[in-house]
Scaffold this motif. Structure first.
Motif, PDB file in Angstrom:
ATOM      1  N   SER A   1      62.864 -32.722   9.049  1.00 58.69           N
ATOM      2  CA  SER A   1      63.465 -33.976   8.597  1.00 58.69           C
ATOM      3  C   SER A   1      63.674 -33.963   7.084  1.00 58.69           C
ATOM      4  CB  SER A   1      62.582 -35.158   8.988  1.00 58.69           C
ATOM      5  OG  SER A   1      62.422 -35.232  10.382  1.00 58.69           O
ATOM      6  N   ALA A   2      62.691 -33.446   6.329  1.00 58.43           N
ATOM      7  CA  ALA A   2      62.851 -33.372   4.873  1.00 58.43           C
ATOM      8  C   ALA A   2      63.990 -32.429   4.495  1.00 58.43           C
ATOM      9  CB  ALA A   2      61.535 -32.909   4.242  1.00 58.43           C
ATOM     10  N   LYS A   3      64.129 -31.314   5.234  1.00 61.91           N
ATOM     11  CA  LYS A   3      65.223 -30.378   4.945  1.00 61.91           C
ATOM     12  C   LYS A   3      66.584 -31.015   5.225  1.00 61.91           C
ATOM     13  CE  LYS A   3      66.522 -26.045   4.077  1.00 61.91           C
ATOM     14  NZ  LYS A   3      66.216 -25.332   2.839  1.00 61.91           N
ATOM     15  N   LEU A   4      66.676 -31.764   6.325  1.00 60.71           N
ATOM     16  CA  LEU A   4      67.947 -32.407   6.663  1.00 60.71           C
ATOM     17  C   LEU A   4      68.294 -33.511   5.670  1.00 60.71           C
ATOM     18  CD1 LEU A   4      67.589 -32.645  10.546  1.00 60.71           C
ATOM     19  CD2 LEU A   4      69.112 -31.126   9.273  1.00 60.71           C
ATOM     20  N   LEU A   5      67.301 -34.309   5.277  1.00 61.05           N
ATOM     21  CA  LEU A   5      67.581 -35.377   4.326  1.00 61.05           C
ATOM     22  C   LEU A   5      67.907 -34.839   2.939  1.00 61.05           C
ATOM     23  CD1 LEU A   5      64.775 -37.926   5.317  1.00 61.05           C
ATOM     24  CD2 LEU A   5      67.212 -38.109   5.802  1.00 61.05           C
ATOM     25  N   ASN A   6      67.293 -33.723   2.585  1.00 68.75           N
ATOM     26  CA  ASN A   6      67.539 -33.147   1.264  1.00 68.75           C
ATOM     27  C   ASN A   6      68.934 -32.543   1.160  1.00 68.75           C
ATOM     28  OD1 ASN A   6      66.930 -32.525  -1.326  1.00 68.75           O
ATOM     29  ND2 ASN A   6      65.526 -30.841  -0.867  1.00 68.75           N
ATOM     30  N   SER A   7      69.457 -32.059   2.288  1.00 70.09           N
ATOM     31  CA  SER A   7      70.805 -31.468   2.308  1.00 70.09           C
ATOM     32  C   SER A   7      71.813 -32.403   2.955  1.00 70.09           C
ATOM     33  CB  SER A   7      70.764 -30.130   3.060  1.00 70.09           C
ATOM     34  OG  SER A   7      70.347 -30.339   4.397  1.00 70.09           O
ATOM     35  N   ASN A   8      71.683 -33.696   2.670  1.00 70.94           N
ATOM     36  CA  ASN A   8      72.607 -34.679   3.242  1.00 70.94           C
ATOM     37  C   ASN A   8      73.980 -34.530   2.587  1.00 70.94           C
ATOM     38  OD1 ASN A   8      73.713 -36.814   4.588  1.00 70.94           O
ATOM     39  ND2 ASN A   8      72.361 -38.370   3.696  1.00 70.94           N
ATOM     40  N   PRO A   9      75.038 -34.328   3.389  1.00 66.82           N
ATOM     41  CA  PRO A   9      76.367 -34.139   2.772  1.00 66.82           C
ATOM     42  C   PRO A   9      76.919 -35.404   2.138  1.00 66.82           C
ATOM     43  CG  PRO A   9      76.555 -34.216   5.163  1.00 66.82           C
ATOM     44  CD  PRO A   9      75.088 -34.185   4.851  1.00 66.82           C
TER      45      PRO A   9
ATOM     46  N   PRO B   1      66.657 -38.359  11.878  1.00 72.11           N
ATOM     47  CA  PRO B   1      67.878 -37.544  11.714  1.00 72.11           C
ATOM     48  C   PRO B   1      68.123 -36.648  12.918  1.00 72.11           C
ATOM     49  CG  PRO B   1      66.116 -36.713  10.323  1.00 72.11           C
ATOM     50  CD  PRO B   1      65.621 -37.994  10.889  1.00 72.11           C
ATOM     51  N   SER B   2      69.375 -36.342  13.132  1.00 76.07           N
ATOM     52  CA  SER B   2      69.792 -35.460  14.222  1.00 76.07           C
ATOM     53  C   SER B   2      70.555 -34.284  13.646  1.00 76.07           C
ATOM     54  CB  SER B   2      70.654 -36.224  15.228  1.00 76.07           C
ATOM     55  OG  SER B   2      71.801 -36.758  14.582  1.00 76.07           O
ATOM     56  N   PHE B   3      70.702 -33.246  14.428  1.00 76.77           N
ATOM     57  CA  PHE B   3      71.375 -32.040  13.964  1.00 76.77           C
ATOM     58  C   PHE B   3      72.027 -31.353  15.170  1.00 76.77           C
ATOM     59  CE2 PHE B   3      66.943 -31.288  14.846  1.00 76.77           C
ATOM     60  CZ  PHE B   3      66.951 -30.177  15.684  1.00 76.77           C
ATOM     61  N   SER B   4      72.987 -30.536  14.869  1.00 76.14           N
ATOM     62  CA  SER B   4      73.696 -29.776  15.900  1.00 76.14           C
ATOM     63  C   SER B   4      73.251 -28.316  15.857  1.00 76.14           C
ATOM     64  CB  SER B   4      75.204 -29.886  15.678  1.00 76.14           C
ATOM     65  OG  SER B   4      75.549 -29.364  14.409  1.00 76.14           O
TER      66      SER B   4
ATOM     67  N   LYS C   1      70.928 -24.051   8.403  1.00 77.03           N
ATOM     68  CA  LYS C   1      69.938 -24.583   7.467  1.00 77.03           C
ATOM     69  C   LYS C   1      68.493 -24.422   7.940  1.00 77.03           C
ATOM     70  CE  LYS C   1      73.224 -28.187   6.114  1.00 77.03           C
ATOM     71  NZ  LYS C   1      73.471 -29.642   6.049  1.00 77.03           N
ATOM     72  N   LEU C   2      68.249 -24.466   9.254  1.00 71.36           N
ATOM     73  CA  LEU C   2      66.880 -24.607   9.744  1.00 71.36           C
ATOM     74  C   LEU C   2      66.352 -23.385  10.466  1.00 71.36           C
ATOM     75  CD1 LEU C   2      67.301 -28.195  11.244  1.00 71.36           C
ATOM     76  CD2 LEU C   2      66.506 -27.586   8.965  1.00 71.36           C
TER      77      LEU C   2
END
Length: 461
Positions: free
Chosen positions: A185-193, A120-123, A130-131
């Motif tokens: 990665s778990a935080k991003l996948l858990n908050s997938n829009p 996953p990627s993030f801006s 979130k992070l």
């Protein structure tokens, strides 16, 4: 041979079909020599007669016959493009058969193996939202640098740890990098829009424990740097554990067989079919068949021993029998010693009638007989000279080894240093006592193992 067969079938000799004779020509000499090479034996010809073989023999292909497989396939030097490359480089390779223009646009066969992990990627905005609150020791630039390395090297942690050099020069261990990547990665996948969540993947990422990973590596390091003595000790312990498991399984099997024998059979079917004589005969035959099919061991009379499948009442009976036998042995030995040393016990009738015994008894006291080494034996002695230490008790090889080990711990030699009659008698009593204690320890270990097994089965601590 042929005449005998014809006589059996009542066929006259004249009825046989005789081959037509033809005149021999000059060219028959060469053909006759060729036929002799493949001629059958006389006995076989007499059996078959002039009958031809029922199967026609045809000539097959030889091993070196050339098979016409058709025209050879052509090979073409064709161009191709690899979709895994981003520079549209055109290469060439050999392709079997003619290549059509439509085949040139076909994808490269090995492009499907160029796969990459979906990391996953993030801006910057997502990180601040979130992070950012997850850890104060990490910032956006360092986290982005870690994710870029993981994406470039496909989560090859050895390479990522080797290439990890951030400008802040913070010392990060491999476990720190794993913990940061997996938690983010778990935080991003858990908050997938999008609403799509891989629950199994998220649980796997959240289950990473840095402390447990460090302990695991420490255990592996200790396992690798073991000494040869420790390895040999562990192997011996594993072998002993397997022996205990096999003994426990054997004990449970024997116990089940014993309980099956002791339990009364429960009748579930009707017995009306066995009320007649024919039914009883059928039952007897079936029981005899089952009995014969079982392999019986030869019945050898052996002294009763305390087995692992004995019930407590049986153990008490056997222990009482052993104690009674030990008391009888000690009583015999004490009575024999008292007779030899002139005690108050009565002398046997044969010794009383002996003139030598009466003379010695009248002339010598018990102390003098002991000093002079005079003894009278009730048992029959072997002829010739022998050593007193040869008359010591001997045991089975396994028990003898354990007795030797106990004597070694007590710093006592296997043979008495001064083998007088009293020393040999006491030493023999010592050996008997050691053997009895070893047997009792063996039975105690079996009983304690059985108790521990029953407690583990019932969940009792």
């Amino acid at each position: 041979m042929a005449s005998d067969i014809l006589d059996v079938f009542n066929i006259k000799e004249e009825a046989r079909v005789q081959p037509k004779k033809r005149a021999r020509s000059e060219n028959d000499f060469g053909s006759q020599s060729k036929k002799k090479k493949h001629a059958m034996s006389r006995e076989l010809y007499n059996l078959i007669g002039s009958n031809l073989p029922p199967v026609a023999v045809e000539k097959g292909f030889k091993f070196k016959d050339k098979i016409n497989s058709g025209k050879a396939s052509p090979w073409v030097w064709a161009p191709f493009k690899n979709e895994a490359r981003s520079d549209d480089l055109e290469l060439h390779h050999w392709v079997k058969g003619p290549v059509a223009p439509s085949d040139e646009q076909r994808s490269y066969n090995f492009a499907k193996y160029n796969t990459s992990l979906d990391i996953p990627s993030f801006s910057k905005e997502e990180y601040d939202e979130k992070l950012k609150d997850m850890s104060e020791d990490w910032d956006f630039e360092e986290t982005k640098f870690l994710f870029d390395l993981a994406r470039d090297y496909d989560l090859r942690w050895a390479v990522i740890y080797d290439r990890y050099e951030f400008y802040n020069n913070k010392q990060r261990s491999l476990e720190d990098l794993k913990e940061r990547l997996y938690s983010v990665s778990a935080k991003l996948l858990n908050s997938n829009p999008d609403g799509t969540r891989d629950v199994a993947l998220i649980k796997g990422l959240e289950s990473f424990d840095k402390k447990q990973e460090l302990e695991r590596k420490q255990y592996l390091d200790r396992l690798i740097h073991r000494a040869p003595t420790e390895i040999a000790e562990e192997e011996s312990l594993v072998i002993e554990a397997r022996k205990f498991e096999l003994a426990a399984k054997k004990m449970l099997m024997e116990r089940a067989q014993l309980l099956q024998l002791l339990d009364s059979p429960q009748s579930s079917a009707s017995i009306e079919q066995y009320t007649t004589s024919s039914g009883l005969t059928q039952l007897y035959n079936s029981l005899m068949t089952v009995d014969k099919s079982k392999k019986r061991k030869p019945e050898v009379p052996v002294p009763p021993q305390l087995g692992p499948n004995a019930i407590p009442h049986t153990q008490q009976i056997q222990q009482a029998q052993q104690q009674h036998l030990m008391r009888q042995r000690q009583g015999k030995k004490s009575s024999l010693s008292q007779k030899l040393y002139g005690g108050k016990q009565e002398i046997s009738q044969q010794q009383a009638q002996s003139e030598v015994w009466q003379l010695l008894q009248s002339k010598l006291t018990a102390e003098e007989m002991e000093v002079y080494g005079l003894r009278f034996h009730d048992e029959k002695l072997q002829p010739g000279v022998y050593i007193r230490s040869q008359k010591l008790s001997s045991f089975k090889p396994a028990v003898q080894a354990k007795v030797a080990e106990v004597l070694n711990e007590l710093q006592i030699s296997m043979k008495p240093t001064l083998p007088t009659a009293n020393v040999c008698s006491k030493f023999d009593q010592l050996l008997q006592s050691i053997a009895t204690l070893i047997d009792l320890k063996k039975q105690t270990d079996k009983l304690s193992g059985e108790v521990a097994l029953i407690k583990s089965q019932k969940g009792i601590e």
